[in-house]
Write a protein that holds these residues in place. Structure first.
Motif, PDB file in Angstrom:
ATOM      1  N   GLN A 131     -64.661 -10.053 -19.292  1.00  0.00           N
ATOM      2  CA  GLN A 131     -63.957 -10.324 -18.043  1.00  0.00           C
ATOM      3  C   GLN A 131     -63.235 -11.663 -18.163  1.00  0.00           C
ATOM      4  O   GLN A 131     -62.050 -11.710 -18.436  1.00  0.00           O
ATOM      5  CB  GLN A 131     -64.932 -10.302 -16.869  1.00  0.00           C
ATOM      6  CG  GLN A 131     -64.257 -10.232 -15.511  1.00  0.00           C
ATOM      7  CD  GLN A 131     -63.388  -8.997 -15.327  1.00  0.00           C
ATOM      8  OE1 GLN A 131     -63.672  -7.919 -15.850  1.00  0.00           O
ATOM      9  NE2 GLN A 131     -62.291  -9.163 -14.609  1.00  0.00           N
ATOM     10  N   MET A 132     -63.938 -12.776 -18.002  1.00  0.00           N
ATOM     11  CA  MET A 132     -63.330 -14.059 -18.327  1.00  0.00           C
ATOM     12  C   MET A 132     -63.269 -14.264 -19.843  1.00  0.00           C
ATOM     13  O   MET A 132     -62.452 -15.037 -20.335  1.00  0.00           O
ATOM     14  CB  MET A 132     -64.127 -15.197 -17.683  1.00  0.00           C
ATOM     15  CG  MET A 132     -64.115 -15.193 -16.163  1.00  0.00           C
ATOM     16  SD  MET A 132     -65.238 -16.423 -15.462  1.00  0.00           S
ATOM     17  CE  MET A 132     -64.373 -17.951 -15.855  1.00  0.00           C
ATOM     18  N   SER A 152     -62.947 -19.342  -9.947  1.00  0.00           N
ATOM     19  CA  SER A 152     -61.705 -18.913 -10.596  1.00  0.00           C
ATOM     20  C   SER A 152     -61.404 -17.460 -10.255  1.00  0.00           C
ATOM     21  O   SER A 152     -60.619 -16.814 -10.933  1.00  0.00           O
ATOM     22  CB  SER A 152     -61.817 -19.083 -12.111  1.00  0.00           C
ATOM     23  OG  SER A 152     -62.830 -18.231 -12.636  1.00  0.00           O
ATOM     24  N   LEU A 192     -68.212 -13.949 -17.057  1.00  0.00           N
ATOM     25  CA  LEU A 192     -67.765 -13.846 -18.449  1.00  0.00           C
ATOM     26  C   LEU A 192     -67.621 -12.392 -18.859  1.00  0.00           C
ATOM     27  O   LEU A 192     -66.658 -12.010 -19.538  1.00  0.00           O
ATOM     28  CB  LEU A 192     -68.756 -14.555 -19.368  1.00  0.00           C
ATOM     29  CG  LEU A 192     -68.823 -16.077 -19.236  1.00  0.00           C
ATOM     30  CD1 LEU A 192     -69.955 -16.626 -20.083  1.00  0.00           C
ATOM     31  CD2 LEU A 192     -67.499 -16.714 -19.629  1.00  0.00           C
ATOM     32  N   LEU A 196     -57.238 -19.383 -17.635  1.00  0.00           N
ATOM     33  CA  LEU A 196     -58.289 -19.431 -16.610  1.00  0.00           C
ATOM     34  C   LEU A 196     -58.310 -20.808 -15.952  1.00  0.00           C
ATOM     35  O   LEU A 196     -58.479 -21.828 -16.629  1.00  0.00           O
ATOM     36  CB  LEU A 196     -59.654 -19.135 -17.229  1.00  0.00           C
ATOM     37  CG  LEU A 196     -59.847 -17.759 -17.870  1.00  0.00           C
ATOM     38  CD1 LEU A 196     -61.243 -17.643 -18.461  1.00  0.00           C
ATOM     39  CD2 LEU A 196     -59.612 -16.648 -16.853  1.00  0.00           C
ATOM     40  N   LEU A 225     -63.227 -17.883 -24.298  1.00  0.00           N
ATOM     41  CA  LEU A 225     -62.590 -17.667 -23.004  1.00  0.00           C
ATOM     42  C   LEU A 225     -61.138 -17.231 -23.205  1.00  0.00           C
ATOM     43  O   LEU A 225     -60.462 -17.684 -24.127  1.00  0.00           O
ATOM     44  CB  LEU A 225     -62.614 -18.960 -22.183  1.00  0.00           C
ATOM     45  CG  LEU A 225     -63.997 -19.481 -21.763  1.00  0.00           C
ATOM     46  CD1 LEU A 225     -63.873 -20.851 -21.121  1.00  0.00           C
ATOM     47  CD2 LEU A 225     -64.669 -18.511 -20.803  1.00  0.00           C
ATOM     48  N   CYS A 274     -69.023 -23.256 -18.095  1.00  0.00           N
ATOM     49  CA  CYS A 274     -69.763 -22.002 -18.256  1.00  0.00           C
ATOM     50  C   CYS A 274     -71.208 -22.260 -18.672  1.00  0.00           C
ATOM     51  O   CYS A 274     -72.134 -21.595 -18.185  1.00  0.00           O
ATOM     52  CB  CYS A 274     -69.055 -21.116 -19.285  1.00  0.00           C
ATOM     53  SG  CYS A 274     -67.365 -20.674 -18.818  1.00  0.00           S
ATOM     54  N   TYR A 282     -54.393 -16.580 -10.174  1.00  0.00           N
ATOM     55  CA  TYR A 282     -55.315 -15.701 -10.896  1.00  0.00           C
ATOM     56  C   TYR A 282     -54.550 -14.801 -11.861  1.00  0.00           C
ATOM     57  O   TYR A 282     -53.529 -14.207 -11.504  1.00  0.00           O
ATOM     58  CB  TYR A 282     -56.117 -14.847  -9.908  1.00  0.00           C
ATOM     59  CG  TYR A 282     -57.185 -14.003 -10.560  1.00  0.00           C
ATOM     60  CD1 TYR A 282     -58.369 -14.588 -11.002  1.00  0.00           C
ATOM     61  CD2 TYR A 282     -57.016 -12.641 -10.742  1.00  0.00           C
ATOM     62  CE1 TYR A 282     -59.356 -13.825 -11.604  1.00  0.00           C
ATOM     63  CE2 TYR A 282     -58.000 -11.866 -11.342  1.00  0.00           C
ATOM     64  CZ  TYR A 282     -59.168 -12.470 -11.771  1.00  0.00           C
ATOM     65  OH  TYR A 282     -60.146 -11.709 -12.372  1.00  0.00           O
ATOM     66  N   ASP A 305     -65.726 -15.594 -10.900  1.00  0.00           N
ATOM     67  CA  ASP A 305     -65.611 -14.509 -11.865  1.00  0.00           C
ATOM     68  C   ASP A 305     -66.759 -14.631 -12.854  1.00  0.00           C
ATOM     69  O   ASP A 305     -67.503 -15.627 -12.856  1.00  0.00           O
ATOM     70  CB  ASP A 305     -64.255 -14.572 -12.580  1.00  0.00           C
ATOM     71  CG  ASP A 305     -63.708 -13.190 -12.943  1.00  0.00           C
ATOM     72  OD1 ASP A 305     -64.508 -12.226 -12.973  1.00  0.00           O
ATOM     73  OD2 ASP A 305     -62.500 -13.076 -13.200  1.00  0.00           O
TER      74      ASP A 305
END
Length: 525
Positions: free
Chosen positions: A73-74, A187, A61, A95, A91, A108, A211, A59
């Motif tokens: 997104q994340m 993830s 960010l 996750l 975050l 990340c 998820y 996935d």
């Protein structure tokens, strides 16, 4: 004959009864991509098929919606300082990677660094970064030398080489070394199954039950990535007719790129639906290798560009009404794209090209054109190019092979006689080349450029000016000047803008549009 064993991979043999087989089939999504999945690392090789695989496993960010706007997104959100020199990205809760480990800020940070080592947008971002760290487990912090307003756009970059988040232990792998099957741990909404991977033939994914999708509706690479199937299979059938037959019989659910001449047949089948793959289309182009003569001479590149008859290329890959001429380095119709008046084609243009070749010292040396045999949207354009070049008197040596082999040769900087190449046709989804920040086509930064390796300092200065523009007016000026300079320098010769149709079973709903197939939001029935 359709090779059922290649498609079903013994899955049916393991089923105890016809009822069990029927239920398992209903819970399995079979997708035939545009090309074979021979490499798995989307940082090492950002081609479309590998990016499609990447969106399943990992996935991002931030994601880009259909209007190319970055959306969390994340990330749960971000804060930026008033002077634009510090950004903190948080975050969201819940996750976890596929191995059960939580996604941390340091994962990340390592992922961003690995991505930026090979991506031009990432390189531009990191030149503005003084410090990138994770002060807390769920926080990523950028401290900048200077403001970089496009920071979120970089992290949301769609299509070619998105900034996927990986576990730190894999993201620490040098970016010029490809990750293998056992490193496919992300993830994302699907879990890759390394034990069922057959290189270039089949890949298998299981639904990531852990998820946690976002609440908003899915749109392109953003929103809630909800998976309604238990199992996903990428099935590669190199023959387009076989792929269409498999779709009609229901042995595959979705064919990314059916052959254009088979689309009318599929449209007449009430069990099949087609739709425009991406409304923004694909820009086709001929890529020159700038390292080796005769295409190291800009006079030759200009002359070749001005003999290409775009309708000849477009009619080879798209249906009537699904293509247009586009004499531009950005997809026509997108904001800021500058269209140049096409030079008159015909015998005089051919004579000018022959003269340019003579002036550049071309004397009948072999010209290597590399072309995939298993990528219909590219294959036919490549064959048109070979015909044109032969009409100009070039000693063409076409090299046709599977897409994976072409990718490997395309990366070879050696002289063509030693495994390199001169010419290569391909195309790019509009979203992946929509502006100077994301486009690999426009960049002319030598050894760091996309294969073909063009170099022009003036073009690169305008890319930097666009990225650092203080306002929309300055950005507009830089965008126009960039295109004027690049059009004269000729990193590519455009062959037209076309819209491809994708085809899927009529009982499959929720197919999203965008620069890649997005394998979520899909239901049967």
């Amino acid at each position: 004959m359709i090779q059922r064993r290649a498609i079903l991979a013994a899955g049916a043999a393991a089923l105890a009864s016809p009822v069990a087989a029927q239920n398992a089939r209903a819970r399995t999504l079979r997708f035939m991509p545009q090309a074979a999945l021979a490499v798995l690392d989307p940082v090492f090789n950002p081609s479309t098929i590998i990016t499609t695989h990447g969106y399943c496993v990992w996935d991002t960010l931030y994601g880009a919606d259909r209007a190319m706007r970055p959306r969390p997104q994340m990330a749960s959100g971000h804060e930026a300082s008033a002077d634009g020199l510090e950004w903190r990205i948080a975050l969201r809760d819940g996750l976890r990677f596929h191995d059960g480990e939580p996604v941390r800020g340091q994962d990340c940070v390592a992922s961003i660094r690995r991505w930026a080592a090979r991506d031009n947008f990432g390189l531009a971002l990191m030149r503005a970064v003084a410090e990138l760290d994770a002060p807390e487990d769920r926080v990523i912090r950028f401290r900048l030398h200077r403001p970089f307003p496009a920071l979120l756009d970089a992290l949301a970059k769609p299509g070619s080489s998105p900034c996927f988040m990986m576990p730190e232990r894999f993201a620490a792998t040098p970016a010029d070394r490809a990750l293998g099957p056992d490193a496919m741990i992300g993830s994302g909404p699907w879990r890759f199954q390394p034990g069922e991977y057959l290189q270039g033939s089949r890949s298998v994914y299981l639904r990531n039950e852990a998820y946690v999708p976002r609440d908003e509706p899915a749109e392109a690479a953003t929103g809630g990535k909800r998976v309604h199937f238990d199992r996903l299979e990428f099935v590669w059938l190199p023959d387009g007719g076989t792929a269409a037959a498999a779709l009609r019989t229901g042995e595959v659910d979705w064919v990314e790129y059916p052959l254009p001449d088979l689309v009318p047949l599929l449209q007449r089948d009430r069990n099949i639906r087609t739709q425009i793959y991406d409304p923004n289309g694909f820009l086709g182009f001929l890529r020159f290798n700038h390292l080796h003569p005769p295409f190291s001479d800009v006079r030759v590149r200009r002359a070749i560009r001005d003999v290409l008859v775009q309708p000849d290329f477009m009619q080879a890959v798209a249906l009537p009404g699904d293509w247009q001429e586009c004499h531009s380095l950005f997809p026509c119709g997108l904001p800021g794209a500058l269209e140049f008046p096409p030079a008159p084609r015909g015998p005089q243009a051919m004579d000018r090209a022959r003269a340019a070749l003579r002036e550049a010292g071309y004397n009948g040396e072999p010209i290597v054109h590399i072309n995939p045999t298993d990528f219909p949207a590219v294959t036919q354009q490549g064959r048109v190019t070979v015909e044109v070049m032969r009409a100009l008197g070039l000693n063409m040596q076409p090299v046709e092979s599977d897409w994976a082999s072409i990718l490997a040769r395309r990366a070879n900087r050696n002289p063509p006689s030693q495994g390199g190449w001169h010419l290569h046709n391909t195309n790019a989804p509009a979203a992946t080349i929509a502006n100077p920040a994301v486009s690999f086509v426009i960049r002319m930064n030598g050894a760091q450029a996309w294969p073909g390796w063009p170099e022009d300092a003036a073009v690169e200065e305008q890319v930097a000016a666009w990225l650092s523009a203080a306002d929309a007016g300055a950005q507009k000026v830089a965008m126009r000047r960039l295109q004027e300079l690049a059009w004269e320098s000729v990193p590519i010769a455009p062959t037209g803008l076309f819209r491809l149709r994708t085809a899927f079973r009529a009982d499959l709903s929720g197919v999203l549009q965008g620069p890649n197939p997005f394998l979520w939001n899909l239901r049967r029935g």
